[in-house]
Write a protein that holds these residues in place. Structure first.
Motif, PDB file in Angstrom:
ATOM      1  N   SER A  70       0.822  -1.207   0.000  1.00 35.44           N
ATOM      2  CA  SER A  70       0.000   0.000   0.000  1.00 35.44           C
ATOM      3  C   SER A  70       0.863   1.268   0.000  1.00 35.44           C
ATOM      4  O   SER A  70       0.352   2.373   0.086  1.00 35.44           O
ATOM      5  CB  SER A  70      -0.911   0.001   1.231  1.00 35.44           C
ATOM      6  OG  SER A  70      -0.121   0.080   2.386  1.00 35.44           O
ATOM      7  N   GLN A  71       2.180   1.094  -0.086  1.00 36.15           N
ATOM      8  CA  GLN A  71       3.065   2.258  -0.032  1.00 36.15           C
ATOM      9  C   GLN A  71       3.129   2.981  -1.379  1.00 36.15           C
ATOM     10  O   GLN A  71       2.859   2.402  -2.430  1.00 36.15           O
ATOM     11  CB  GLN A  71       4.487   1.801   0.345  1.00 36.15           C
ATOM     12  CG  GLN A  71       4.584   1.070   1.651  1.00 36.15           C
ATOM     13  CD  GLN A  71       4.868   2.008   2.808  1.00 36.15           C
ATOM     14  OE1 GLN A  71       5.577   2.972   2.648  1.00 36.15           O
ATOM     15  NE2 GLN A  71       4.288   1.725   3.950  1.00 36.15           N
ATOM     16  N   ASP A  72       3.570   4.230  -1.296  1.00 43.56           N
ATOM     17  CA  ASP A  72       3.646   5.052  -2.503  1.00 43.56           C
ATOM     18  C   ASP A  72       4.651   4.523  -3.525  1.00 43.56           C
ATOM     19  O   ASP A  72       4.412   4.572  -4.723  1.00 43.56           O
ATOM     20  CB  ASP A  72       4.030   6.493  -2.127  1.00 43.56           C
ATOM     21  CG  ASP A  72       2.861   7.224  -1.505  1.00 43.56           C
ATOM     22  OD1 ASP A  72       1.725   6.711  -1.641  1.00 43.56           O
ATOM     23  OD2 ASP A  72       3.070   8.261  -0.871  1.00 43.56           O
ATOM     24  N   TYR A  73       5.787   4.013  -3.019  1.00 47.12           N
ATOM     25  CA  TYR A  73       6.804   3.626  -4.004  1.00 47.12           C
ATOM     26  C   TYR A  73       6.371   2.431  -4.840  1.00 47.12           C
ATOM     27  O   TYR A  73       6.850   2.230  -5.948  1.00 47.12           O
ATOM     28  CB  TYR A  73       8.178   3.406  -3.335  1.00 47.12           C
ATOM     29  CG  TYR A  73       8.318   2.194  -2.459  1.00 47.12           C
ATOM     30  CD1 TYR A  73       8.114   2.269  -1.094  1.00 47.12           C
ATOM     31  CD2 TYR A  73       8.700   0.969  -2.994  1.00 47.12           C
ATOM     32  CE1 TYR A  73       8.273   1.171  -0.273  1.00 47.12           C
ATOM     33  CE2 TYR A  73       8.861  -0.138  -2.189  1.00 47.12           C
ATOM     34  CZ  TYR A  73       8.644  -0.029  -0.829  1.00 47.12           C
ATOM     35  OH  TYR A  73       8.805  -1.120  -0.034  1.00 47.12           O
ATOM     36  N   ILE A  74       5.451   1.640  -4.311  1.00 49.61           N
ATOM     37  CA  ILE A  74       4.905   0.540  -5.110  1.00 49.61           C
ATOM     38  C   ILE A  74       4.008   1.106  -6.201  1.00 49.61           C
ATOM     39  O   ILE A  74       4.032   0.668  -7.360  1.00 49.61           O
ATOM     40  CB  ILE A  74       4.109  -0.425  -4.205  1.00 49.61           C
ATOM     41  CG1 ILE A  74       5.039  -1.078  -3.178  1.00 49.61           C
ATOM     42  CG2 ILE A  74       3.415  -1.487  -5.033  1.00 49.61           C
ATOM     43  CD1 ILE A  74       6.118  -1.947  -3.769  1.00 49.61           C
ATOM     44  N   ARG A  75       3.223   2.143  -5.817  1.00 48.90           N
ATOM     45  CA  ARG A  75       2.370   2.780  -6.825  1.00 48.90           C
ATOM     46  C   ARG A  75       3.239   3.392  -7.926  1.00 48.90           C
ATOM     47  O   ARG A  75       2.927   3.299  -9.105  1.00 48.90           O
ATOM     48  CB  ARG A  75       1.504   3.859  -6.164  1.00 48.90           C
ATOM     49  CG  ARG A  75       0.285   4.195  -6.982  1.00 48.90           C
ATOM     50  CD  ARG A  75      -0.646   5.104  -6.249  1.00 48.90           C
ATOM     51  NE  ARG A  75       0.089   6.240  -5.674  1.00 48.90           N
ATOM     52  CZ  ARG A  75      -0.475   7.148  -4.881  1.00 48.90           C
ATOM     53  NH1 ARG A  75      -1.742   7.058  -4.559  1.00 48.90           N
ATOM     54  NH2 ARG A  75       0.228   8.144  -4.390  1.00 48.90           N
ATOM     55  N   LYS A 110       5.154   3.453 -13.465  1.00 46.37           N
ATOM     56  CA  LYS A 110       6.143   3.551 -14.539  1.00 46.37           C
ATOM     57  C   LYS A 110       6.101   2.328 -15.449  1.00 46.37           C
ATOM     58  O   LYS A 110       6.942   2.194 -16.342  1.00 46.37           O
ATOM     59  CB  LYS A 110       7.546   3.795 -13.964  1.00 46.37           C
ATOM     60  CG  LYS A 110       8.191   2.603 -13.307  1.00 46.37           C
ATOM     61  CD  LYS A 110       9.562   2.964 -12.729  1.00 46.37           C
ATOM     62  CE  LYS A 110      10.218   1.731 -12.152  1.00 46.37           C
ATOM     63  NZ  LYS A 110      11.425   2.030 -11.375  1.00 46.37           N
ATOM     64  N   GLY A 111       5.124   1.480 -15.237  1.00 44.95           N
ATOM     65  CA  GLY A 111       4.837   0.431 -16.201  1.00 44.95           C
ATOM     66  C   GLY A 111       5.574  -0.878 -15.990  1.00 44.95           C
ATOM     67  O   GLY A 111       5.635  -1.703 -16.887  1.00 44.95           O
ATOM     68  N   LEU A 112       6.109  -1.104 -14.793  1.00 44.72           N
ATOM     69  CA  LEU A 112       6.754  -2.393 -14.535  1.00 44.72           C
ATOM     70  C   LEU A 112       5.714  -3.500 -14.518  1.00 44.72           C
ATOM     71  O   LEU A 112       4.606  -3.302 -14.039  1.00 44.72           O
ATOM     72  CB  LEU A 112       7.452  -2.365 -13.174  1.00 44.72           C
ATOM     73  CG  LEU A 112       8.835  -1.739 -13.064  1.00 44.72           C
ATOM     74  CD1 LEU A 112       9.363  -1.951 -11.657  1.00 44.72           C
ATOM     75  CD2 LEU A 112       9.795  -2.334 -14.075  1.00 44.72           C
ATOM     76  N   GLU A 134       3.799  -6.692 -13.100  1.00 46.91           N
ATOM     77  CA  GLU A 134       3.457  -6.904 -11.702  1.00 46.91           C
ATOM     78  C   GLU A 134       4.471  -7.789 -10.969  1.00 46.91           C
ATOM     79  O   GLU A 134       4.845  -7.514  -9.836  1.00 46.91           O
ATOM     80  CB  GLU A 134       2.044  -7.513 -11.619  1.00 46.91           C
ATOM     81  CG  GLU A 134       1.503  -7.666 -10.211  1.00 46.91           C
ATOM     82  CD  GLU A 134       1.262  -6.333  -9.492  1.00 46.91           C
ATOM     83  OE1 GLU A 134       1.158  -5.284 -10.163  1.00 46.91           O
ATOM     84  OE2 GLU A 134       1.189  -6.346  -8.247  1.00 46.91           O
ATOM     85  N   TRP A 135       4.956  -8.852 -11.632  1.00 47.22           N
ATOM     86  CA  TRP A 135       5.872  -9.753 -10.929  1.00 47.22           C
ATOM     87  C   TRP A 135       7.177  -9.049 -10.587  1.00 47.22           C
ATOM     88  O   TRP A 135       7.821  -9.347  -9.579  1.00 47.22           O
ATOM     89  CB  TRP A 135       6.121 -11.043 -11.716  1.00 47.22           C
ATOM     90  CG  TRP A 135       6.824 -10.864 -13.041  1.00 47.22           C
ATOM     91  CD1 TRP A 135       6.242 -10.632 -14.245  1.00 47.22           C
ATOM     92  CD2 TRP A 135       8.235 -10.896 -13.273  1.00 47.22           C
ATOM     93  NE1 TRP A 135       7.194 -10.508 -15.214  1.00 47.22           N
ATOM     94  CE2 TRP A 135       8.433 -10.671 -14.658  1.00 47.22           C
ATOM     95  CE3 TRP A 135       9.355 -11.099 -12.456  1.00 47.22           C
ATOM     96  CZ2 TRP A 135       9.689 -10.632 -15.249  1.00 47.22           C
ATOM     97  CZ3 TRP A 135      10.616 -11.058 -13.051  1.00 47.22           C
ATOM     98  CH2 TRP A 135      10.781 -10.824 -14.424  1.00 47.22           C
ATOM     99  N   GLN A 136       7.563  -8.079 -11.443  1.00 49.86           N
ATOM    100  CA  GLN A 136       8.784  -7.326 -11.134  1.00 49.86           C
ATOM    101  C   GLN A 136       8.560  -6.366  -9.982  1.00 49.86           C
ATOM    102  O   GLN A 136       9.439  -6.156  -9.153  1.00 49.86           O
ATOM    103  CB  GLN A 136       9.248  -6.560 -12.369  1.00 49.86           C
ATOM    104  CG  GLN A 136      10.299  -7.332 -13.140  1.00 49.86           C
ATOM    105  CD  GLN A 136      11.031  -6.455 -14.129  1.00 49.86           C
ATOM    106  OE1 GLN A 136      10.664  -5.302 -14.338  1.00 49.86           O
ATOM    107  NE2 GLN A 136      12.054  -6.993 -14.737  1.00 49.86           N
ATOM    108  N   VAL A 137       7.371  -5.763  -9.935  1.00 50.79           N
ATOM    109  CA  VAL A 137       7.030  -4.895  -8.813  1.00 50.79           C
ATOM    110  C   VAL A 137       7.188  -5.685  -7.520  1.00 50.79           C
ATOM    111  O   VAL A 137       7.750  -5.221  -6.531  1.00 50.79           O
ATOM    112  CB  VAL A 137       5.587  -4.375  -8.953  1.00 50.79           C
ATOM    113  CG1 VAL A 137       5.175  -3.620  -7.697  1.00 50.79           C
ATOM    114  CG2 VAL A 137       5.454  -3.487 -10.175  1.00 50.79           C
ATOM    115  N   ILE A 138       6.718  -6.931  -7.552  1.00 47.10           N
ATOM    116  CA  ILE A 138       6.757  -7.745  -6.336  1.00 47.10           C
ATOM    117  C   ILE A 138       8.170  -8.189  -6.005  1.00 47.10           C
ATOM    118  O   ILE A 138       8.665  -7.967  -4.902  1.00 47.10           O
ATOM    119  CB  ILE A 138       5.827  -8.956  -6.522  1.00 47.10           C
ATOM    120  CG1 ILE A 138       4.469  -8.381  -6.766  1.00 47.10           C
ATOM    121  CG2 ILE A 138       5.892  -9.894  -5.308  1.00 47.10           C
ATOM    122  CD1 ILE A 138       3.315  -8.999  -6.569  1.00 47.10           C
TER     123      ILE A 138
END
Lengths: 310, 294
Positions: free
Chosen positions: A201-206, A211-213, A215-219
């Motif tokens: 829920s943090q901003d840096y995840i948003r 920036k279009g990463l 989802e698996w890379q975001v994680i």
């Protein structure tokens, strides 16, 4: 950073000293001497034995001498098995216990971590409820019940796996590791789910998503590091629990490890053995707690900056 | 003229903190399930001497171990003793250890934390430093040691487990008192000349009841688990007394031929732990307690 490690090490010294002192005097004030059980020991023999184990000296002198021995890494002789030392016994039992603990930890982190992360990705759906209900069962099912049940199902009824032993037959390490690791896998799953939910829920995840990463890379690249922080902090306390659990698991599966020796020593009232093993295990636990704290601090940039060094 | 005021008072009366929490708890099905299971087990434990189908020491060596039947609902063990009776009596001990040892932990932890938080300063620093040091001690090993050194009696078991489990309670209580003591009602109590002990027990503890209740509910299962662990190793409850941990230990020895001797005591223990954990989680949500319970 090194300052932090050094100060924590300094704090560990009084703890370990306290353990040694309390254990030593507890064991010495225990009712019943170590040679009481043998019938009619010849007085000369008894005197010789007492001299050998320094029981003829005043208590405080014994304590100082014991500390001196410990400083040289000497944990003392066994009361019940003359000729064997606590050092030898630990050397004989430690490999199996360490291996069992390592596998159990792997079970806990791999199964628990994956389950927790999976649950956190879709909270309050079946993907969340199913692993979390399993985790609740894992927490409520004691090791000493899970072990026999697994043996009953996989060892006796299905005959897939050996029911006891360690390294004698292929696959005999699987059930003990699973038994010991299960409860910790459950805790790790709950901790990693809670940690991930907070991080996601943090901003840096948003930002990462914006920036279009994929989802698996975001994680994997952004969320996991922060989300698994609580798990790292849990590893220290978990280690102490794993050791205690190994008492039970080694007894159930008849593994010649430290835990089983400890329980046997407790039953035999082999005081020097209990004393030596307690000191050894306690030191191990304190050091492991320290390592887990340092690791957690090192992984957390906010804490790291406090030590003035990156 | 007076009527509107009365009405306003009546509306406010409707939602006290505890009533609100109770309503929220009732909506949580798992927590209600936990509460029902727990209450029924406690009632069964209290009534055991009157409702147990057989006498506790009733043996029937000719019968031996039999699977569940009409005469013995949960079967019998190798001495022909009725398993249901054994589980009922074992449950009395297991639950008693759970509640009494938790009460010991509660008393020490609440007092310790409240005094540290209320007095503050150097006393607080020393008291909490001691808690930190005790936290680092490997207590599981110490309890094993205590049971070996001083013999295996039930009273010592209560004290040993209680003496281990109070640390977290002390930390929680200290945090609560630190925030509470800033508030006006404490100042008022001080200016009225009440003694610190009265302020702590009459004013601070009642205001921290929420976290205390939640943490107590979560301490009981870990205490029961500890007792069962020790009994399983043979270092806890001793025959002729019995407990669920001891019954599981016997069951594990003979599970190949008589699996019911393992499964039923195991189910009783697991179900109780389930119930307590669900109830604890539910209470935490209902009373909206946050912070260091895990």
């Amino acid at each position: 950073m090194w300052k932090f490690v050094a100060s924590r090490l300094l704090q560990a010294v009084p703890v370990i000293l306290a353990v040694i002192t309390v254990t030593f005097f507890l064991v010495r004030v225990a009712p019943g001497g170590p040679f009481d059980s043998e019938k009619a020991v010849i007085p000369e023999v008894k005197a010789a034995l007492e001299a050998q184990y320094r029981l003829d000296q005043p208590l405080f002198q014994q304590y100082v001498a014991y500390l001196g021995d410990l400083a040289q890494g000497e944990l003392g002789p066994s009361f019940k098995y003359p000729g064997r030392s606590v050092n030898e016994l630990i050397a004989a039992g430690l490999p199996a216990t360490a291996e069992l603990g390592l596998y159990a930890l792997l079970v806990a982190i791999c199964i628990g971590g994956v389950a927790g992360v999976i649950a956190s990705l879709k909270p309050n759906t079946a993907q969340d409820y199913i692993p979390m209900s399993l985790a609740m069962i894992g927490i409520c099912m004691p090791t000493f019940l899970l072990g026999p049940l697994l043996v009953l199902v996989f060892g006796i009824h299905l005959e897939w796996l050996p029911v006891s032993g360690w390294g004698d037959m292929p696959g005999d390490k699987l059930l003990p590791s699973l038994t010991l690791g299960a409860a910790y896998a459950a805790y790790v799953a709950r901790l990693s789910r809670a940690g991930m939910l907070e991080v996601l829920s943090q901003d840096y995840i948003r930002t990462a998503r914006a920036k279009g990463l994929p989802e698996w890379q975001v994680i994997t690249r952004h969320a996991l590091r922060g989300g698994l922080m609580p798990v790292v902090a849990f590893l220290g306390p978990a280690f102490a629990g794993l050791l205690a659990g190994s008492f039970v698991v080694e007894t159930i599966f008849q593994i010649p490890g430290l835990g089983r020796f400890y329980v046997q020593a407790a039953f035999n009232r082999d005081y020097t053995m209990i004393l030596g093993t307690t000191v050894f295990l306690s030191t191990l636990i304190v050091l492991f707690n320290l390592a887990s704290d340092v690791l957690a601090a090192w992984l957390n940039p906010r804490l790291r900056s406090q030590f003035g060094e990156a | 003229m007076n009527e509107p005021i009365l009405e306003a008072g009546a509306v406010e009366q409707g939602t006290s903190l505890w009533k609100d929490a109770w309503i929220r708890l009732r909506r949580n099905r798992l927590a209600v399930f936990g509460l029902v299971v727990l209450v029924s087990f406690v009632i069964l434990a209290l009534l055991t001497p009157w409702i147990a189908p057989y006498a506790y020491d009733d043996q029937n060596l000719d019968l031996g171990a039999t699977p569940p039947s009409a005469a013995h609902w949960l079967g019998t063990d190798i001495f022909g003793r009725d398993l249901l009776t054994q589980i009922l009596y074992g449950g009395r001990i297991s639950l008693a250890v759970g509640f009494v040892a938790t009460a010991v932990a509660l008393l020490i932890g609440v007092t310790w934390g409240a005094v540290a938080g209320y007095v503050g300063g150097r006393v607080d620093a020393v008291m909490m430093r001691l808690v930190d040091i005790l936290y680092a001690l490997p207590f599981m090993i110490f309890i094993v040691l205590l049971m070996v050194v001083f013999g295996r009696n039930l009273l010592l078991l209560f004290l040993a487990i209680g003496a281990v489990e109070w640390l977290t309670m002390a930390r929680i209580m200290r945090g609560q008192v630190q925030t509470l003591r800033q508030q006006e009602f404490v100042e008022a109590a001080v200016s009225l000349g009440l003694s610190p002990a009265t302020i702590i027990w009459r004013h601070l503890v009642p205001n921290a009841l929420g976290p205390i209740i939640v943490y107590t509910t979560l301490t009981i299962p870990s205490v029961m688990l500890l007792e069962a662990f020790l009994s399983f190793l043979g270092l806890g409850v001793q025959p002729p007394q019995t407990s669920w941990g001891l019954l599981i230990s016997y069951g594990a020895e003979t599970m190949e031929e008589y699996p019911w001797l393992l499964i039923f005591p195991g189910a009783a223990l697991t179900l109780t732990l389930f119930a307590l954990n669900f109830l604890g989680d539910g209470l935490r949500d209902a009373l909206d307690v946050r912070g260091s319970t895990d």
